[in-house]
Design a protein around this motif. Sequence first.
Motif, PDB file in Angstrom:
ATOM      1  N   LYS A  33      36.137 -49.184  -8.041  1.00 34.29           N
ATOM      2  CA  LYS A  33      37.165 -49.453  -7.036  1.00 34.29           C
ATOM      3  C   LYS A  33      37.798 -50.813  -7.302  1.00 34.29           C
ATOM      4  CE  LYS A  33      35.264 -46.697  -3.227  1.00 34.29           C
ATOM      5  NZ  LYS A  33      34.803 -46.713  -1.809  1.00 34.29           N
ATOM      6  N   ILE A  34      39.064 -50.922  -6.966  1.00 31.84           N
ATOM      7  CA  ILE A  34      39.768 -52.197  -7.113  1.00 31.84           C
ATOM      8  C   ILE A  34      39.483 -53.048  -5.876  1.00 31.84           C
ATOM      9  CG2 ILE A  34      42.034 -53.303  -7.257  1.00 31.84           C
ATOM     10  CD1 ILE A  34      42.989 -50.840  -8.807  1.00 31.84           C
ATOM     11  N   ALA A  35      38.968 -54.246  -6.100  1.00 28.18           N
ATOM     12  CA  ALA A  35      38.595 -55.119  -4.986  1.00 28.18           C
ATOM     13  C   ALA A  35      39.814 -55.799  -4.374  1.00 28.18           C
ATOM     14  CB  ALA A  35      37.601 -56.175  -5.467  1.00 28.18           C
ATOM     15  N   SER A  36      40.759 -56.230  -5.218  1.00 31.61           N
ATOM     16  CA  SER A  36      41.918 -56.967  -4.715  1.00 31.61           C
ATOM     17  C   SER A  36      43.135 -56.689  -5.588  1.00 31.61           C
ATOM     18  CB  SER A  36      41.642 -58.481  -4.714  1.00 31.61           C
ATOM     19  OG  SER A  36      40.531 -58.792  -3.915  1.00 31.61           O
ATOM     20  N   TYR A  37      44.306 -56.742  -4.939  1.00 37.45           N
ATOM     21  CA  TYR A  37      45.576 -56.624  -5.657  1.00 37.45           C
ATOM     22  C   TYR A  37      46.320 -57.956  -5.551  1.00 37.45           C
ATOM     23  CZ  TYR A  37      44.983 -51.532  -5.673  1.00 37.45           C
ATOM     24  OH  TYR A  37      44.512 -50.255  -5.860  1.00 37.45           O
ATOM     25  N   TYR A  38      46.917 -58.345  -6.653  1.00 35.82           N
ATOM     26  CA  TYR A  38      47.718 -59.569  -6.708  1.00 35.82           C
ATOM     27  C   TYR A  38      49.093 -59.164  -7.233  1.00 35.82           C
ATOM     28  CZ  TYR A  38      43.075 -61.625  -6.343  1.00 35.82           C
ATOM     29  OH  TYR A  38      41.805 -61.941  -5.940  1.00 35.82           O
ATOM     30  N   ILE A  39      50.076 -59.158  -6.353  1.00 37.60           N
ATOM     31  CA  ILE A  39      51.385 -58.591  -6.664  1.00 37.60           C
ATOM     32  C   ILE A  39      52.454 -59.665  -6.527  1.00 37.60           C
ATOM     33  CG2 ILE A  39      53.065 -56.798  -6.071  1.00 37.60           C
ATOM     34  CD1 ILE A  39      50.758 -55.238  -4.779  1.00 37.60           C
ATOM     35  N   GLU A  40      53.296 -59.806  -7.552  1.00 40.78           N
ATOM     36  CA  GLU A  40      54.369 -60.789  -7.455  1.00 40.78           C
ATOM     37  C   GLU A  40      55.550 -60.422  -8.338  1.00 40.78           C
ATOM     38  OE1 GLU A  40      53.100 -64.662  -8.609  1.00 40.78           O
ATOM     39  OE2 GLU A  40      52.089 -63.965 -10.424  1.00 40.78           O
ATOM     40  N   ASN A  41      56.687 -60.992  -7.988  1.00 38.89           N
ATOM     41  CA  ASN A  41      57.894 -60.893  -8.797  1.00 38.89           C
ATOM     42  C   ASN A  41      58.114 -62.239  -9.455  1.00 38.89           C
ATOM     43  OD1 ASN A  41      58.457 -58.834  -6.392  1.00 38.89           O
ATOM     44  ND2 ASN A  41      59.632 -58.185  -8.160  1.00 38.89           N
ATOM     45  N   ALA A  42      57.876 -62.304 -10.730  1.00 43.80           N
ATOM     46  CA  ALA A  42      58.004 -63.562 -11.462  1.00 43.80           C
ATOM     47  C   ALA A  42      58.147 -63.251 -12.940  1.00 43.80           C
ATOM     48  CB  ALA A  42      56.780 -64.450 -11.225  1.00 43.80           C
ATOM     49  N   SER A  43      58.687 -64.196 -13.664  1.00 41.48           N
ATOM     50  CA  SER A  43      58.852 -64.019 -15.096  1.00 41.48           C
ATOM     51  C   SER A  43      57.522 -64.200 -15.819  1.00 41.48           C
ATOM     52  CB  SER A  43      59.869 -65.030 -15.634  1.00 41.48           C
ATOM     53  OG  SER A  43      59.899 -64.996 -17.052  1.00 41.48           O
ATOM     54  N   GLY A  44      57.266 -63.339 -16.790  1.00 43.94           N
ATOM     55  CA  GLY A  44      56.055 -63.455 -17.590  1.00 43.94           C
ATOM     56  C   GLY A  44      56.095 -64.621 -18.553  1.00 43.94           C
ATOM     57  N   THR A  45      57.244 -65.292 -18.635  1.00 42.27           N
ATOM     58  CA  THR A  45      57.363 -66.470 -19.496  1.00 42.27           C
ATOM     59  C   THR A  45      56.894 -67.730 -18.778  1.00 42.27           C
ATOM     60  OG1 THR A  45      59.652 -66.928 -18.804  1.00 42.27           O
ATOM     61  CG2 THR A  45      59.333 -65.440 -20.675  1.00 42.27           C
TER      62      THR A  45
END
Length: 214
Positions: A33-45
């Motif tokens: 099971k996934i314990a936590s989600y970390y979601i964002e809109n940002a550049s991978g650079t």
Amino acid sequence: MFIRAYLRASTKDQNADRAKGMLRQFIEERDHKIASYYIENASGTQLNRIELTRLLNDSQANDILLIEQIDRLTRLNDDDWTQLKKQISNLNLKIVSLDIPTSWQALDKNITNNDPIAKAILNAVNNMFIDLMAAMSRKDWITRKERQRQGIERGIKNGKYKGKQPDLERHQQVISLKKRGLTLKEICQTTGYCYSNVCKILAHYKKDLFVIKK
């Protein structure tokens, strides 16, 4: 072992959690099971990302950093990628990426805990593939930026380039969400804008068009 899923979208991709169901299914098929989600809109650079930093701060030894693809984690230059890898290594995190099948074995406790030779080989192979995919992600970003630059130059030469036009509808959405009391993080997740863009939009409209209560 905690599985921490990291989902990132660029500022042009407004749906950073589109892969959430895919990651959940992948993990559940392997009886985890996934314990936590970390979601964002940002550049991978960018090395310094709010949710990625929070994930690293939350993590403990032997946790899993789960991603859809390596380019969701990095499009960093060599120095920044080396720094991020060092942080991950110091935390003893294991990267599991859906586009690198060899990394999936990190979810198999029998392999990683009971066979030190297999573990060493797995780590070496994974590090090689991860570095390769990271380099390809960076190269892809550079290529796209170069093509964009060339397209702009052709447009200027032909008198057709007018520059990037603001998305007024999305700007109004930012203002509306702010008036409703949403935090900057919530506005970023809803609109797809990065933190700095939201701040710029709020500052501009607050000064010129709107009065926003703090």
